[in-house]
Design an enzyme around this catalytic site. Structure first.
Site, PDB file in Angstrom:
ATOM      1  N   GLU A   1       0.837  -1.211   0.000  1.00 34.64           N
ATOM      2  CA  GLU A   1       0.000   0.000   0.000  1.00 34.64           C
ATOM      3  C   GLU A   1       0.870   1.259   0.000  1.00 34.64           C
ATOM      4  OE1 GLU A   1      -3.336   2.255   2.817  1.00 34.64           O
ATOM      5  OE2 GLU A   1      -2.676   0.209   3.295  1.00 34.64           O
TER       6      GLU A   1
ATOM      7  N   GLY B   1      -3.207   8.132  11.802  1.00 31.34           N
ATOM      8  CA  GLY B   1      -3.698   7.984  13.165  1.00 31.34           C
ATOM      9  C   GLY B   1      -3.145   6.772  13.883  1.00 31.34           C
ATOM     10  N   THR B   2      -2.829   5.699  13.125  1.00 36.84           N
ATOM     11  CA  THR B   2      -2.360   4.468  13.755  1.00 36.84           C
ATOM     12  C   THR B   2      -0.865   4.225  13.594  1.00 36.84           C
ATOM     13  OG1 THR B   2      -2.929   3.224  11.749  1.00 36.84           O
ATOM     14  CG2 THR B   2      -4.598   3.366  13.487  1.00 36.84           C
ATOM     15  N   SER B   3      -0.232   4.866  12.617  1.00 35.45           N
ATOM     16  CA  SER B   3       1.208   4.685  12.425  1.00 35.45           C
ATOM     17  C   SER B   3       1.748   5.778  11.513  1.00 35.45           C
ATOM     18  CB  SER B   3       1.516   3.308  11.835  1.00 35.45           C
ATOM     19  OG  SER B   3       1.030   3.222  10.508  1.00 35.45           O
ATOM     20  N   THR B   4       3.068   5.896  11.518  1.00 35.12           N
ATOM     21  CA  THR B   4       3.766   6.782  10.603  1.00 35.12           C
ATOM     22  C   THR B   4       4.665   5.928   9.720  1.00 35.12           C
ATOM     23  OG1 THR B   4       3.700   8.782  11.957  1.00 35.12           O
ATOM     24  CG2 THR B   4       5.550   8.564  10.462  1.00 35.12           C
ATOM     25  N   GLN B   5       4.646   6.207   8.411  1.00 30.14           N
ATOM     26  CA  GLN B   5       5.430   5.418   7.478  1.00 30.14           C
ATOM     27  C   GLN B   5       6.426   6.300   6.723  1.00 30.14           C
ATOM     28  OE1 GLN B   5       2.023   3.622   8.700  1.00 30.14           O
ATOM     29  NE2 GLN B   5       1.772   5.068   7.033  1.00 30.14           N
TER      30      GLN B   5
END
Length: 501
Positions: free
Chosen positions: A164, A203-207
């Site tokens: 993704e 909101g749930t992670s940083t990529q």
């Protein structure tokens, strides 16, 4: 032998030589009809909702990869796919309005030739881990519904997180014309700008997603993509503890433990007059908060009144110490630097906080923009935002986090014209991976074989036209001369007959 008798054979010789010349002249293919527009559909089955994205492109390709030009979308009414776990039969029904909309947008004669894909992301990934039978059932229900549509359904799949993010990386670099660009003649030429990385703060992670410079450095979890005749090894580094929600929770946890003796806990990253009652259980998240203060931990049910003091300088110090104290997901380790080569890679930041800051703060300097954002009052934040105050109040923390990363050696794209161009080409679409996904799939979509006519250059055509005119004129004059000679001969014979009588 007179020249009149030699003229006919010479004309034949010239005609034969002209035919030989025509056979030897190089020709080029000229399209008989304009290039036909093709369409593609990608359904983004996200955590909160499903969106149908419609793309179109011409049949021509650039090094086997399509050149997608336009995009429109249709949000599906209702919640995300995973919310239909109790009633999979209703899932297909929810897609019908957007599928009907797509049928109207695409010419009827191209419905059967339009590829249709579905990609499920975060919530379905989680459901597949906890209950694979249920997730398979939902995908089966989707397959049945989409197969009944008039489009060419190619399949539904659950995308991995690296895939993704890799497709999002493709979309960003495609829109910024880093793969190719149009020259002054409107033709596609290779771009020399180099590839940009993508920092996506969710909101749930940083990529962190970027292209690996050398193939031998590519991690096992990287994604290899073939685009526009080149191979790209794309790697994503995911950090759950640096997501928007976790940054907020960890910061509040630190403040509560530092100011536990005070009646009111001051938060320099929140605007003045903004306050909330926070239960310790809700902010002391494990394992992300485990690396912070661990001594004298309050009771889970204890509630604290936290109020904003709007101090950008103090907020920056807190965020920096928060990240430096974190034992997980460090962006500054040498191992990560060797993969991303941060001094050589430009990153485009995708986050709600950055979007808000670009729209409301005119300063092109990231540091000045963060200071101004962190100094805004509640009234200013609410005036310039369409989201809830509880969400906007945390934009200062996120922007300070991004600035902290930028000062450690990464170069972030805060250029307003570049971002405006990116947003304009992406339109109102809330998903970018779908564009990159379809771009990578155009390698497998057959290219139409257009009809061509053989053509020659205008100068050569003019020369041959003159040659044929001279040839025809000479032939006509020769025929006329022979007719006149015969008529004179016939007239002279008749005159001789009358004279003899």
């Amino acid at each position: 032998m007179s020249w009149r008798e030699l003229l006919p054979p010479w004309l034949v010789i010239v005609a034969g030589l002209t035919g030989i010349v025509l056979l030897c002249i190089s020709t080029k293919d000229v399209p008989v009809a304009p290039l036909r527009t093709k369409y593609g559909i990608v359904l983004d089955a996200g955590p909160s909702r499903t969106i149908l994205f419609l793309y179109q492109w011409t049949t021509t390709k650039a090094n086997k990869t399509g050149v997608i030009r336009e995009c429109s979308s249709c949000p599906v009414q209702g919640l995300g796919v995973s919310s239909y776990s109790d009633s999979p039969q209703k899932l297909g029904k929810s897609l019908e309005p957007c599928l009907n909309w797509a049928q109207k947008e695409i010419p009827a004669e191209q419905h059967s030739q339009t590829p249709l894909y579905l990609g499920a992301t975060a919530s379905m990934r989680q459901l597949n881990l906890t209950n694979p039978i249920l997730s398979d059932g939902l995908l089966a229900a989707l397959t049945v519904a989409l197969k009944s549509s008039p489009f060419d359904f190619k399949g539904a799949q659950i995308l991995s997180s690296p895939a993704e993010e890799a497709f999002s990386w493709v979309a960003v670099n495609y829109v910024l014309e880093n793969f190719f660009k149009y020259d002054w003649r409107g033709q596609l030429v290779p771009s020399t700008k180099g590839m940009a990385g993508v920092l996506s703060v969710g909101g749930t992670s940083t990529q962190f997603t970027s292209k690996v410079e050398e193939e031998n450095q590519a991690p096992k979890e990287g994604v290899r993509l073939q685009l526009y005749g080149q191979t790209h090894n794309v790697y994503t580094h995911r950090c759950p503890c640096h997501s928007t929600d976790q940054l907020r929770s960890r910061l509040l946890s630190m403040l509560i433990q530092d100011q536990r003796s005070a009646k009111i806990v001051s938060n320099p990253c929140w605007p003045l007059t903004y306050s909330r009652e926070v239960q310790w259980r809700s902010v002391h998240t494990v394992p992300c908060a485990a690396s912070d203060h661990t001594s004298d931990i309050p009771a889970p049910e204890e509630v604290f009144n936290i109020t904003g003091s709007s101090n950008p300088t103090a907020c920056m110090r807190l965020v920096q110490s928060l990240l430096n104290s974190s034992s997980s997901c460090s962006f500054f380790k040498s191992s990560l630097s060797s993969v991303f080569k941060p001094l050589r890679t430009r990153f485009l930041v995708i986050s709600e906080a950055m979007d808000f800051m670009r729209e409301t703060v005119p300063s092109p300097d990231l540091g000045q923009a963060v200071n101004r954002l962190c100094g805004m009052s509640v009234k200013e934040l609410v005036k310039d935002s369409h989201t809830s105050l509880d969400r906007v109040a945390n934009y200062c923390i996120v922007s300070a986090f991004i600035l902290h990363l930028s000062t450690k050696g990464y170069t972030f794209d805060f250029d307003r014209p570049a971002w405006t161009a990116f947003q304009k080409k992406m339109g109102d679409a809330s998903s970018s991976w779908t564009l990159g996904y379809l771009l990578s799939l155009t390698n497998t979509i057959p290219q139409d074989s257009p009809s061509f006519l053989k053509g020659i250059e205008p100068g050569v055509w003019s020369l041959l036209l003159i040659l044929f005119v001279v040839l025809l004129t000479g032939s006509f004059m020769r025929i006329s001369y022979r007719v006149m000679v015969k008529e004179n001969s016939f007239s002279n014979r008749n005159s001789s007959v009358f004279d003899d009588n």
